[in-house]
Design an enzyme around this catalytic site. Structure first.
Site, short mmCIF file in Angstrom:
data_model
loop_
_atom_site.label_atom_id
_atom_site.label_comp_id
_atom_site.label_asym_id
_atom_site.label_seq_id
_atom_site.Cartn_x
_atom_site.Cartn_y
_atom_site.Cartn_z
N SER A 25 0.82 -1.21 0.00
CA SER A 25 0.00 0.00 0.00
C SER A 25 0.85 1.26 0.00
CB SER A 25 -0.97 0.04 1.18
OG SER A 25 -0.27 0.25 2.40
N THR A 57 -1.31 0.19 -6.41
CA THR A 57 -1.48 -0.32 -5.06
C THR A 57 -2.78 0.26 -4.51
OG1 THR A 57 -0.35 -0.64 -2.91
CG2 THR A 57 -0.05 1.51 -3.98
N TYR A 58 -2.90 0.38 -3.20
CA TYR A 58 -4.10 0.98 -2.60
C TYR A 58 -3.66 1.97 -1.52
CZ TYR A 58 -3.25 -2.54 0.99
OH TYR A 58 -2.67 -3.31 1.96
N GLY A 73 5.83 -1.92 1.48
CA GLY A 73 6.01 -3.22 0.85
C GLY A 73 7.02 -3.20 -0.28
N ALA A 74 6.87 -4.15 -1.20
CA ALA A 74 7.83 -4.32 -2.29
C ALA A 74 8.01 -3.06 -3.13
CB ALA A 74 7.40 -5.48 -3.18
N ALA A 75 6.97 -2.22 -3.20
CA ALA A 75 7.06 -0.97 -3.97
C ALA A 75 8.14 -0.03 -3.42
CB ALA A 75 5.71 -0.27 -3.98
#
Length: 129
Positions: A25, A57-58, A73-75
């Site tokens: 997110s 994403t959100y 996260g991965a982002a």
């Protein structure tokens, strides 16, 4: 017929944090979400102006007035603190609604505070003939 239309964006926000170990997110100051008409858990596209990366994403609501834009996260591999990003949403509308629709564009300063003046979005320069 339905059309997918650009609904809103936060233009040239500055990434304040990147948390690789969070589930995913993007955490965004709740004031910015409200001003840009983005709901918590709404899908958002993040276009990184600094690095050229793009992802979906959100959104999650962060503390009001904090200016936070935390990529989770991965982002976090693609977005680092100090990067400029555009956070955009889209919506499906019927043809009549799409023809009346005006997207909401929120321009922010380097501290992710809304600019006092919010001029309308204009097309880029035309290519020479």
């Amino acid at each position: 017929m339905n059309r997918r239309m650009f609904k809103s964006k936060i233009h040239r926000a500055t990434v304040t944090h990147a948390d690789l170990h969070y589930e995913g997110s993007v955490t965004i100051d709740a004031d910015l979400l409200e001003a840009a008409d983005i709901l918590p858990y709404e899908a958002v596209d993040i276009w990184n102006v600094t690095r050229g990366s793009r992802l979906t994403t959100y959104a999650l609501a962060g503390a009001r007035g904090s200016g936070v834009v935390c990529i989770n996260g991965a982002a976090a591999h693609l977005n680092q603190p100090g990067d400029l990003v555009i956070i955009a949403t889209f919506a499906d509308m019927d043809d009549a609604e799409a023809r009346r629709h005006t997207p909401r564009v929120l321009r922010v300063d380097g501290r992710n505070r809304p600019l006092a003046e919010q001029p309308p979005e204009t097309p880029g320069p035309l290519a020479p003939n």
